[in-house]
Design an enzyme around this catalytic site. Structure first.
Site, PDB file in Angstrom:
ATOM      1  N   GLY A  14       2.832  -2.000  14.700  1.00  0.00           N
ATOM      2  CA  GLY A  14       1.377  -2.142  14.852  1.00  0.00           C
ATOM      3  C   GLY A  14       0.730  -0.868  15.382  1.00  0.00           C
ATOM      4  O   GLY A  14       1.406   0.106  15.734  1.00  0.00           O
ATOM      5  N   VAL A  16      -0.895  -0.376  18.219  1.00  0.00           N
ATOM      6  CA  VAL A  16      -0.535  -0.101  19.614  1.00  0.00           C
ATOM      7  C   VAL A  16       0.960   0.215  19.716  1.00  0.00           C
ATOM      8  O   VAL A  16       1.369   1.154  20.414  1.00  0.00           O
ATOM      9  CB  VAL A  16      -0.921  -1.293  20.526  1.00  0.00           C
ATOM     10  CG1 VAL A  16      -0.441  -1.073  21.953  1.00  0.00           C
ATOM     11  CG2 VAL A  16      -2.435  -1.508  20.509  1.00  0.00           C
ATOM     12  N   CYS A 130      -8.439  -4.203  26.578  1.00  0.00           N
ATOM     13  CA  CYS A 130      -8.752  -2.780  26.382  1.00  0.00           C
ATOM     14  C   CYS A 130     -10.104  -2.367  26.970  1.00  0.00           C
ATOM     15  O   CYS A 130     -10.214  -1.336  27.647  1.00  0.00           O
ATOM     16  CB  CYS A 130      -8.704  -2.448  24.892  1.00  0.00           C
ATOM     17  SG  CYS A 130      -9.616  -3.613  23.871  1.00  0.00           S
ATOM     18  N   GLY A 161      -9.007  -2.280  18.083  1.00  0.00           N
ATOM     19  CA  GLY A 161      -8.794  -3.461  18.911  1.00  0.00           C
ATOM     20  C   GLY A 161      -8.392  -4.674  18.087  1.00  0.00           C
ATOM     21  O   GLY A 161      -7.814  -5.628  18.606  1.00  0.00           O
ATOM     22  N   HIS A 243     -13.470   2.962  22.266  1.00  0.00           N
ATOM     23  CA  HIS A 243     -14.529   2.045  22.686  1.00  0.00           C
ATOM     24  C   HIS A 243     -15.540   2.798  23.577  1.00  0.00           C
ATOM     25  O   HIS A 243     -15.140   3.631  24.403  1.00  0.00           O
ATOM     26  CB  HIS A 243     -13.956   0.923  23.556  1.00  0.00           C
ATOM     27  CG  HIS A 243     -13.158  -0.112  22.833  1.00  0.00           C
ATOM     28  ND1 HIS A 243     -13.021  -0.179  21.464  1.00  0.00           N
ATOM     29  CD2 HIS A 243     -12.454  -1.175  23.332  1.00  0.00           C
ATOM     30  CE1 HIS A 243     -12.264  -1.228  21.145  1.00  0.00           C
ATOM     31  NE2 HIS A 243     -11.906  -1.840  22.259  1.00  0.00           N
TER      32      HIS A 243
HETATM   33  P1  A2P Z   1       4.211  -6.760  11.319  1.00  0.00           P
HETATM   34  O1  A2P Z   1       3.816  -5.325  11.055  1.00  0.00           O
HETATM   35  O2  A2P Z   1       5.551  -7.089  10.786  1.00  0.00           O
HETATM   36  O3  A2P Z   1       3.145  -7.736  10.936  1.00  0.00           O
HETATM   37  P2  A2P Z   1      -1.523  -4.871  14.971  1.00  0.00           P
HETATM   38  O4  A2P Z   1      -2.155  -5.310  16.280  1.00  0.00           O
HETATM   39  O5  A2P Z   1      -1.743  -3.437  14.674  1.00  0.00           O
HETATM   40  O6  A2P Z   1      -1.929  -5.796  13.858  1.00  0.00           O
HETATM   41  O7  A2P Z   1       0.048  -5.067  15.163  1.00  0.00           O
HETATM   42  C1  A2P Z   1       0.636  -6.312  15.471  1.00  0.00           C
HETATM   43  C2  A2P Z   1       2.133  -6.107  15.631  1.00  0.00           C
HETATM   44  O8  A2P Z   1       2.698  -7.356  15.989  1.00  0.00           O
HETATM   45  C3  A2P Z   1       2.824  -5.642  14.363  1.00  0.00           C
HETATM   46  O9  A2P Z   1       3.915  -4.817  14.686  1.00  0.00           O
HETATM   47  C4  A2P Z   1       3.291  -6.965  13.778  1.00  0.00           C
HETATM   48  O10 A2P Z   1       4.407  -6.859  12.905  1.00  0.00           O
HETATM   49  C5  A2P Z   1       3.730  -7.659  15.052  1.00  0.00           C
HETATM   50  N1  A2P Z   1       3.847  -9.110  14.857  1.00  0.00           N
HETATM   51  C6  A2P Z   1       2.911  -9.957  14.391  1.00  0.00           C
HETATM   52  N2  A2P Z   1       3.403 -11.217  14.313  1.00  0.00           N
HETATM   53  C7  A2P Z   1       4.690 -11.142  14.726  1.00  0.00           C
HETATM   54  C8  A2P Z   1       5.733 -12.093  14.874  1.00  0.00           C
HETATM   55  N3  A2P Z   1       5.559 -13.388  14.589  1.00  0.00           N
HETATM   56  N4  A2P Z   1       6.942 -11.657  15.320  1.00  0.00           N
HETATM   57  C9  A2P Z   1       7.126 -10.361  15.620  1.00  0.00           C
HETATM   58  N5  A2P Z   1       6.174  -9.415  15.515  1.00  0.00           N
HETATM   59  C10 A2P Z   1       4.970  -9.793  15.076  1.00  0.00           C
END
Ligand code: A2P
Length: 344
Positions: A14, A16, A130, A161, A243
């Protein structure tokens, strides 16, 4: 400090999560091993840490065996499910989501403000919202000196965000509009390019957005003062990752702008950025990629005494999220070193 630690980043793909990896590397965090977790959508992906490609693992209940510290940035639902499992394995969790912030037994920390709260942790530590983190970086030195009575905040919040996909969508939507093409949105609820809308968090019965009340509860918890009053209006603006916040703050003690500038010039993690002759005050492009929160245009409110107006801008992905979480992990290492020294 010679000891190194087994680390994990949950949500490593993601917006962050990627910054967490970069910051751990940049600040020479003592990492023995690094494991990177995400959802099944990221099966087969690689992420880079310390020049090495690390395969992304799908998060599972047994993922935390042997992990000393896990920094979570995968949202509230994942945190509620997996942080207690990590805690049972003896892993210390630093969580970026809202899952545990209001729990009175879980410390909510901005290291420059309430590092002492780390002493009370039982395996989970929360990192703040944040906007709250960026705002409080500028307000806590003033609170210590003048005592905050009431805050009125208006925010101008970036796409980051809402995650990496929201940032990507804003770029694509802007391009489509410039090319006069139609665009199908899937992340943000309203047209975002060349537009703005009230923050896309749930609207509550009392008319406040969840994001606005987070600012109230988290401010009181971090500044350890339940008497502080706060009202906010949170807005999403088509900016990628910083922000901005307009603040009107009423204090208990007489507050003047000269003293406020002097206090903020000495404060850790804050930079005063302004050139009054040029009408130059902090902008999101100035704050992007910066660890420091920028502040300027402090003025005395003409409409009532003991009240200051401030303009504050900070990188949402850094002090607003990843940097703060890594700084909390650094506090854990410091605490660990101090207790090892005391035992010898
Ligand atoms: P993924 O890239 O596989 O969806 P952002 O805030 O930028 O959207 O990032 C969210 C982060 O949380 C990403 O790395 C996303 O992985 C991860 N994530 C979302 N849902 C899950 C889950 N059920 N299990 C593990 N990681 C998750």
């Amino acid at each position: 400090m010679s000891e190194t630690f087994h680390l994990a980043v949950v949500g490593a793909t993601g917006a962050v999560g990627q910054e967490i990896l970069r910051i751990l590397e940049k600040r020479h965090f003592p990492v023995k091993t690094m494991r990177c977790f995400a959802s099944s959508r990221s099966q087969g992906r690689l992420v880079t840490f310390q020049g090495q490609s690390i395969p992304v693992e799908i998060l599972a209940p047994n993922s935390f065996k042997g992990v000393d510290i896990a920094i979570f940035s995968a949202g509230r639902k994942v945190a509620l499910e997996y942080a207690p499992l990590a805690q049972k394995e003896g892993t210390i969790v630093v969580d970026n989501s809202s899952a545990f912030r209001k729990d009175p037994h879980i410390p909510l920390i901005i290291p420059e403000i309430n590092a002492h709260a780390i002493k009370k942790h039982e395996g989970i530590i929360a990192s703040p919202n944040c906007t709250t983190a960026i705002m409080l970086m500028a307000l806590h030195p003033l609170h210590r000196h003048f005592g905050i009575k009431r805050i009125v905040a208006a925010t101008y919040q970036a796409a980051s965000g809402a995650g990496a996909q929201a940032m990507h969508e804003l770029t694509l939507e802007t391009k489509a509009l410039l090319e006069d093409k139609s665009f199908d949105r899937s992340v943000m609820p309203h047209p975002y390019a060349f537009n703005l809308f009230l923050h896309n968090s749930p609207l509550l019965e009392n008319g406040y957005l969840e994001e606005e009340l987070k600012m109230l509860y988290e401010t009181r918890k971090i500044l350890e003062d339940e008497t502080i009053r706060l009202t906010a209006t949170c807005v999403r603006v088509p900016i990628l990752r910083a922000h901005s916040i307009a603040l009107n703050v009423e204090f208990h003690a007489p507050a003047c702008k000269e003293q406020a500038y002097a206090l903020l010039r000495q404060a850790q993690g804050i930079t005063i950025l302004e050139n009054r002759k040029e009408n130059y005050f902090p902008m999101p492009i100035d704050a992007t990629g910066q660890d420091h929160v920028l502040c300027g245009r402090i003025r005395e409110d003409l409409s009532q005494p003991n009240t200051l107006e401030l303009w504050v801008v900070g990188d949402q992905l850094l002090k607003g999220a990843a940097l703060n979480a890594v700084q909390i992990a650094e506090l854990l290492i410091k605490k660990h070193d101090e207790s090892s020294t005391a035992q010898h």
